[in-house]
Write an enzyme that holds these catalytic residues in place. Structure first.
Site, PDB file in Angstrom:
ATOM      1  N   SER A  25      -3.881   4.254   9.569  1.00  0.00           N
ATOM      2  CA  SER A  25      -3.635   3.642   8.262  1.00  0.00           C
ATOM      3  C   SER A  25      -2.828   2.357   8.326  1.00  0.00           C
ATOM      4  O   SER A  25      -2.496   1.859   9.381  1.00  0.00           O
ATOM      5  CB  SER A  25      -2.949   4.624   7.310  1.00  0.00           C
ATOM      6  OG  SER A  25      -1.628   4.869   7.749  1.00  0.00           O
ATOM      7  N   TYR A  58      -6.859   2.883   5.371  1.00  0.00           N
ATOM      8  CA  TYR A  58      -6.379   3.372   4.084  1.00  0.00           C
ATOM      9  C   TYR A  58      -4.874   3.149   3.992  1.00  0.00           C
ATOM     10  O   TYR A  58      -4.187   2.987   4.998  1.00  0.00           O
ATOM     11  CB  TYR A  58      -6.746   4.848   3.883  1.00  0.00           C
ATOM     12  CG  TYR A  58      -6.137   5.756   4.926  1.00  0.00           C
ATOM     13  CD1 TYR A  58      -4.908   6.380   4.703  1.00  0.00           C
ATOM     14  CD2 TYR A  58      -6.761   5.968   6.146  1.00  0.00           C
ATOM     15  CE1 TYR A  58      -4.331   7.191   5.671  1.00  0.00           C
ATOM     16  CE2 TYR A  58      -6.198   6.770   7.110  1.00  0.00           C
ATOM     17  CZ  TYR A  58      -4.982   7.382   6.869  1.00  0.00           C
ATOM     18  OH  TYR A  58      -4.417   8.176   7.829  1.00  0.00           O
TER      19      TYR A  58
END
Length: 127
Positions: A25, A58
């Site tokens: 991420s 993300y």
């Protein structure tokens, strides 16, 4: 018909850290997330201005007010601390909504502080 439109942009963010051993991420200062309406776990595209890499990951929340931008896991191989990146998110919307849509664009300084908020992408964002 649905169109994929730019929803949010953090323009010229500086990578403050890269952590290869994290699960994955991008960690983003929560104040910056709020400014452009990014949610935790939202998919984002990262464009590295220093080396031309483009990749997706993300979002996870970072501490407020620190200006942190940290690429984690495999994405850490795509950046170096100090690299200038653009962080983008997109939304799918019907044509009528797309025509009225205005993305949230934050122009950042070298310390990842917001210097300007835009409601659209101007012809030139050279600052």
């Amino acid at each position: 018909m649905y169109r994929t439109m730019m929803k949010a942009k953090l323009h010229r963010a500086r990578v403050t850290e890269s952590n290869l051993n994290y699960v994955g991420s991008i960690t983003i200062d929560e104040d910056l997330m709020d400014a452009v309406d990014l949610l935790e776990n939202e998919k984002v595209q990262i464009v590295n201005n220093n080396n031309g890499e483009r990749f997706e990951t993300y979002v996870i929340k970072g501490p407020r007010g620190e200006g942190g931008i940290c690429l984690n896991g495999a994405a850490a191989r795509k950046v170096q601390p100090g690299d200038v990146v653009i962080i983008l998110s997109y939304a799918m919307m019907e044509n009528a909504e797309a025509l009225a849509h205005q993305p949230k664009v934050a122009i950042l300084d070298e310390n990842n502080r917001i210097v300007e908020m835009l409601g659209t992408e101007p012809a030139s964002t050279v600052r």
